[in-house]
Write a protein that holds these residues in place. Structure first.
Motif, mmCIF file in Angstrom:
data_model
loop_
_atom_site.group_PDB
_atom_site.id
_atom_site.type_symbol
_atom_site.label_atom_id
_atom_site.label_comp_id
_atom_site.label_asym_id
_atom_site.label_seq_id
_atom_site.Cartn_x
_atom_site.Cartn_y
_atom_site.Cartn_z
ATOM 1 N N GLN A 20 0.826 -1.207 0.000
ATOM 2 C CA GLN A 20 0.000 0.000 0.000
ATOM 3 C C GLN A 20 0.863 1.260 0.000
ATOM 4 N N ASN A 21 1.870 1.279 0.859
ATOM 5 C CA ASN A 21 2.772 2.432 0.925
ATOM 6 C C ASN A 21 3.518 2.635 -0.388
ATOM 7 N N ALA A 22 3.996 1.542 -0.963
ATOM 8 C CA ALA A 22 4.741 1.639 -2.226
ATOM 9 C C ALA A 22 3.854 2.201 -3.333
ATOM 10 N N TYR A 23 2.600 1.800 -3.351
ATOM 11 C CA TYR A 23 1.690 2.279 -4.393
ATOM 12 C C TYR A 23 1.386 3.770 -4.214
ATOM 13 N N VAL A 24 1.119 4.182 -2.983
ATOM 14 C CA VAL A 24 0.845 5.597 -2.718
ATOM 15 C C VAL A 24 2.068 6.449 -3.060
ATOM 16 N N LEU A 25 3.268 5.958 -2.732
ATOM 17 C CA LEU A 25 4.491 6.682 -3.064
ATOM 18 C C LEU A 25 4.636 6.854 -4.568
ATOM 19 N N PHE A 162 1.779 13.354 -0.608
ATOM 20 C CA PHE A 162 2.071 14.731 -0.996
ATOM 21 C C PHE A 162 3.560 15.070 -0.848
ATOM 22 N N GLY A 163 4.270 14.349 0.016
ATOM 23 C CA GLY A 163 5.700 14.597 0.182
ATOM 24 C C GLY A 163 6.537 14.019 -0.941
ATOM 25 N N LEU A 167 10.631 14.532 -4.001
ATOM 26 C CA LEU A 167 11.590 13.590 -4.572
ATOM 27 C C LEU A 167 11.563 13.622 -6.102
ATOM 28 N N ALA A 168 10.623 14.400 -6.660
ATOM 29 C CA ALA A 168 10.440 14.414 -8.114
ATOM 30 C C ALA A 168 11.718 14.710 -8.894
ATOM 31 N N PRO A 169 12.545 15.694 -8.476
ATOM 32 C CA PRO A 169 13.781 15.937 -9.252
ATOM 33 C C PRO A 169 14.677 14.705 -9.344
#
Length: 198
Positions: A20-25, A162-163, A167-169
C-alpha cells in the motif's frame, strides 16, 4: 496520553514498507489521484481500527477461512503486481511526472483497494493488534487511543503521497524509476512469500 500512545502505536505499525505504501508513493511521484488515494487509505485504516475496537478482531483472528482467503488471494495479487513492476524496471520506461501515462481514478482506487483489503497483515495490524491494545483501556480511553491511531494513518499517508513531489527531481532519470520499480517488485514478492510461509 491515550491519544499520543495511539498515535505512536499506529505510526509504528503503518510506516513499515508495504504494498500500500509503495503504491501511494509511486502515485505521489506521478502526482496522480494523490488526495483520493490518501483519503481512501486513511479512511480504510479508520474503518478497520474502529472494527477492532468494536470487537471484530476476535472474529477475524478465529476465522480460518477468511484468513486463508485473504492470505492466498493477497499473495497472488502481490506476486502479479511484482511481475509488472519488474517488467517496468527491466524495460526502463521513462515516466512523465507532469501527468503523462495517467491511469483512471477508478483503476487507481481499485488497485489501492486490493493492496489494502487483500492483505492479511492489514487486519492483523489494525483490527487485531490495535484493537487488542485499545481494548485494554476502559471507555472512553480506548476510543481516544483509536482516534490517535487513525490520526497517525492520515498523517502518514498525507506525508507519503504529498511529500513524494519533493523527490520528483530525483526521479527525472530513467535509472531512478528502474531502481524504484525493482525495489517495489522485491517488496511485493517478499510480502507474497511471507504470506504463503506464515
Amino acid at each position: 496520553m491515550d491519544f499520543v500512545n495511539g498515535f505512536a502505536t499506529g505510526l509504528a505499525l503503518i510506516v513499515a514498507i508495504g504494498s500500500q505504501n509503495a503504491y501511494v508513493l509511486r502515485q505521489g511521484l506521478l502526482r496522480q489521484h494523490v488526495l483520493p488515494l490518501v483519503l481512501f487509505c486513511a479512511l480504510s485504516d479508520a474503518l478497520l481500527i474502529l472494527a477492532g475496537i468494536g470487537g471484530a478482531g476476535l472474529l477475524i483472528r478465529d476465522n480460518t477461512f477468511l484468513m486463508n482467503l485473504t492470505r492466498y488471494g493477497g499473495a497472488l495479487f502481490l506476486a502479479a503486481y511484482g511481475v509488472l513492476a519488474a517488467r517496468r524496471a527491466w524495460q526502463g520506461e521513462p515516466m512523465q511526472l507532469n501527468g503523462g501515462g495517467r491511469v483512471a481514478l477508478r483503476t487507481a482506487l481499485a488497485a489501492c483497494f486490493t493492496f489494502t483489503f487483500l492483505n492479511p497483515h492489514v487486519y492483523l495490524d489494525t483490527v487485531v493488534l490495535l484493537g487488542a491494545i485499545a481494548n485494554q483501556r476502559p471507555d472512553p480511553q480506548r476510543w481516544v487511543f483509536g482516534a490517535g491511531a487513525m490520526s497517525a494513518s492520515l498523517c502518514w499517508f498525507a506525508a507519503l503521497g504529498f511529500g513524494a513531489r519533493f523527490l520528483a527531481p530525483l526521479f527525472e532519470s530513467v535509472l531512478a524509476w528502474r531502481v524504484l520499480d525493482a525495489l517495489i517488485a522485491l517488496t511485493m514478492w517478499t510480502l507474497a512469500a511471507m504470506l504463503l510461509l506464515s
